[in-house]
Design an enzyme around this catalytic site. Structure first.
Site, short mmCIF file in Angstrom:
data_model
loop_
_atom_site.label_atom_id
_atom_site.label_comp_id
_atom_site.label_asym_id
_atom_site.label_seq_id
_atom_site.Cartn_x
_atom_site.Cartn_y
_atom_site.Cartn_z
N SER B 155 70.21 57.91 -2.71
CA SER B 155 70.59 58.05 -1.30
C SER B 155 69.34 58.13 -0.43
CB SER B 155 71.47 59.30 -1.16
OG SER B 155 72.07 59.37 0.09
N ASP B 322 81.08 53.71 -4.28
CA ASP B 322 80.28 54.35 -3.23
C ASP B 322 80.56 53.62 -1.91
OD1 ASP B 322 78.39 55.39 -1.53
OD2 ASP B 322 76.70 55.09 -2.90
N HIS B 355 79.76 58.08 -3.79
CA HIS B 355 78.33 58.25 -3.55
C HIS B 355 77.72 59.29 -4.48
CE1 HIS B 355 74.67 57.84 -1.30
NE2 HIS B 355 74.68 59.08 -0.90
#
Lengths: 198, 378
Positions: B155, B322, B355
């Site tokens: 991320s 995600d 995610h």
């Protein structure tokens, strides 16, 4: 769509790659062909494969591998990015035959295509005897085959002519991986073509 | 000999102080700063086996292991790090750092502003991914590391790995960019802004100077976390985990506004937990840093041009479910690298967990990381 080590078409393909050239291998499997080309030809390039196990194996082999299908796999590459785009034993599994050939010749100066020759005499004999052929080069039963297109060398060459694709070179192998020197469409089990835009 | 796979065990945090002023991208200058970090494994004599782990929005330097006095406080990426694990501490020297602006010991909004003697609060300058890379480079200098064998992050952490490759190409040999994106979309920014608004409009926020009022904007921070959490999970996973299950299974519907559905209970407890320890100003700053991340901006939006200076080899990983940073976003990074003929491998991992997948222990995911890192030469 995966390579097995030591496959006879690898040697043919390796013979067409000059030192330092850039290669894209579509359906690269464990990356064995690219590895061979890198180690013996000093080639550079990428493999594309959709399968998790193949992507992992290719990474293990130290190959640059991009996970994706042939469509998304090719969309990411710019025009003329490669000297050779290889599609080994995969064309018969692709539904959009013309689109993939066009895309390969978009991103590559030339394309190398190998496929099992449906015109091989044993395949013809199998059909004549009432059964679909199963062999080393066509190893699947009809009900679980990934192959969706069945064509002969003559069929392929006719399509190339129609699409204004030039056959630069071809090598034809029998089931033992030996070069076939006559009656190719009858004696050849696996055909390897080197094609460019006409 | 096969290494026994295990955690790194007991670890301890360290800190490093840097008294040279740090010029930030915003134009502000931070007169001095302190970074807390942890290390696992041993730096080899050539100092060529160091891996930097960059954290995401709410992460910190405690990446692996536990503390002697807190045996349950397991590092946030412990499943990845240790002998025999993908970041094999038998081979690599792994460094985790709390970023500038953080709230786990590194200089940030809750630290004292030397000019006033009071916490910085809202006066702490907004720091960017580029600033973090500069600060992390100082830590590398401090540890005597000229070049990282790899920089890895998920991320916002993956964005730092990218930025390293762009800004300091000689100092990073491999960039592992996981569940990231080359920039945020309007939808991503919108989620972040709702989270920020929750904090900024909390009466306990006091314009960011809540420390002096002996309070914290817990309601805002809790809402921000609840919202964020929804976006980290996949629809399917939430359906499977909670469905429409009720807390009070026998009682039926309450026709009121208390906690009824299990998902409400889960989100509130996640929000409460987070609001209890995280700093609201840090949350604002981290989300802003995400919003600002756009390395292609200075190249007229051309990501390939932005990545051109990179010398690192890349491993880019995305997860199928995600939707915060979808696989297509990772493909943008991959395609830019392909355009430049740079070394990159890309794996799109099938996962049900959205995610958050990058934090979890997926067999194939970890196998890909292990395979890649085994090829990293020391």
């Amino acid at each position: 769509m995966s390579h097995r080590l030591g496959r006879p078409d690898f040697e043919v393909i390796a013979g067409w790659v000059q030192p330092g050239e850039r290669v894209l291998d579509l359906g690269c499997g464990d990356g064995a062909l690219l590895k061979l080309l890198i180690e013996t030809r000093g080639a550079r390039g990428y493999g594309v494969d959709i399968d998790d196990a193949n992507v992992l194996a290719a990474i293990n082999n130290g190959i640059n591998v991009i996970q994706g299908n042939l469509d998304t796999g090719l969309a990411g590459f710019v025009d003329g990015a490669f000297d050779h785009v290889v599609l080994s034993r995969t064309l018969q599994t692709v539904r959009h035959t013309q689109e993939i050939l066009t895309a390969m010749l978009r991103v590559g100066r030339e394309a190398v295509v190998s496929f099992p020759n449906f015109g091989y005499w044993k395949n013809r004999a199998a059909v004549l005897n009432g059964r679909m052929p199963v062999s080393d080069d066509l190893p699947y039963a009809w009900y679980d085959t990934p192959n969706v297109r069945f064509f002969t060398m003559l069929d392929f060459e006719a399509l190339c002519a129609e699409m204004n694709i030039r056959v630069r070179e071809r090598q034809v192998l029998d089931e033992q991986g030996q070069l076939v020197i006559e009656e190719h469409n009858f004696l050849g089990s696996l055909a390897v073509y080197r094609i460019t835009k006409g | 000999m096969k290494t026994k796979v295990s955690s790194v065990g007991t670890v301890a945090a360290q800190s490093a102080r840097f008294d040279t002023p740090l010029a930030l991208k915003s134009g502000a200058v931070l007169p001095a700063c302190e970074l807390v970090f942890e290390t696992y494994g041993t730096l080899n004599a050539a100092k060529s086996n160091a891996i930097l782990v960059c954290h995401a929005l709410s992460g910190h330097h405690h990446v692996a292991g536990t503390y002697a006095d807190q045996p349950k406080n397991l590092g946030w990426w412990d499943n990845l790090i240790g002998p025999g694990r993908p970041l094999d501490t038998g081979r690599f020297f792994v460094v985790g750092v709390n970023n500038l602006g953080g709230c786990h010991g590194s200089t940030g909004p809750s630290s004292n502003n030397p000019a006033t003697g009071k916490p910085w609060g809202a006066d702490f300058p907004v720091v960017t991914v580029e600033d973090w890379v500069q600060a992390q480079a100082r830590l590398a200098d401090h540890l005597g590391i000229d070049a990282w064998a790899a920089v890895i992050g998920g991320s916002l952490g993956g964005m730092q790995a990218m930025q390293w490759a762009i800004d300091l190409p000689q100092r990073i040999r491999h960039a592992l960019v996981i569940a990231a994106a080359p920039k945020l979309t309007a939808q991503n920014i919108a989620f972040n802004d709702v989270a920020r608004q929750a904090i900024l409009t909390d009466p306990d926020f006091h314009g960011g100077h809540f420390y002096e009022h002996q309070t914290t904007p817990q309601r805002g921070l809790r809402l921000a976390r609840m919202l964020g959490h929804i976006t980290y999970l996949s629809d399917d996973q939430m359906g499977e985990k909670f469905g429409r299950a009720l807390r009070n299974k026998e009682g039926g519907l309450g026709y009121g506004y208390g906690v009824e559905f299990e998902v409400e209970s889960y989100l509130r407890s996640q929000g409460d937990k987070f609001a209890g320890y995280f700093d609201a100003n840090t949350y604002l700053l981290m989300t802003k840093s995400l919003d600002y991340f756009d390395p292609a901006h200075r190249c007229g939006g051309d990501l390939a041009a932005a990545l051109k200076p990179a010398l690192a080899k890349f491993l880019v990983i995305s997860f199928t479910t995600d939707w915060r940073f979808a696989p297509a976003r990772s493909r943008e990074i991959v395609n830019a690298l392909l355009k430049n003929d740079q070394n990159v491998s890309y794996a799109e991992i099938a996962s049900d967990y959205g995610h958050d997948s990058f934090l979890l222990e997926g067999a194939h995911y970890h196998a890909v990381l292990s395979a890649y890192l085994k090829r990293v030469k020391l």
